[in-house]
Motif scaffolding. Sequence first.
Motif, PDB file in Angstrom:
ATOM      1  N   ASP A  50       5.323   3.751  -3.719  1.00 46.34           N
ATOM      2  CA  ASP A  50       4.806   4.706  -4.686  1.00 46.34           C
ATOM      3  C   ASP A  50       5.414   4.452  -6.069  1.00 46.34           C
ATOM      4  N   ARG A  53       8.451   6.420  -6.756  1.00 41.63           N
ATOM      5  CA  ARG A  53       9.636   5.879  -6.073  1.00 41.63           C
ATOM      6  C   ARG A  53      10.265   4.764  -6.911  1.00 41.63           C
ATOM      7  N   ASP A  56      12.204   6.364  -9.616  1.00 38.80           N
ATOM      8  CA  ASP A  56      13.454   6.911  -9.079  1.00 38.80           C
ATOM      9  C   ASP A  56      14.479   5.805  -8.853  1.00 38.80           C
TER      10      ASP A  56
END
Length: 105
Positions: A50, A53, A56
């Motif tokens: 994703d 992600r 992050d």
Amino acid sequence: MSSSTESDDISLADLSATHRDLLWVLSQTGPSESGPLHHALTDYYTAGIDQARVCDLLKELIEHDYVTKQTHQTTEYRLTESGCRALSTRQAWQVGTHNVSGGHE
């Protein structure tokens, strides 16, 4: 002088494989925006990854001083000296480990 934090003491070996793969992609592509990094990881991981992600992961790598973020007209990520050294150390370890376990002479 500030005291050491947990993020100062983390090594590349303590990070996930996805963190390391993201660092590897950055080392191969040079400075990049998050979109191309996301595409590179999506091409590699069969289950995909994703975009959130990836963002992050980049944030975590910035916190550990492996990546830096520069924002001008676009946001660009690049390896820091610490990131380059960590990848170099890991590659040396991988070669050494391969040489130890891989030889049947």
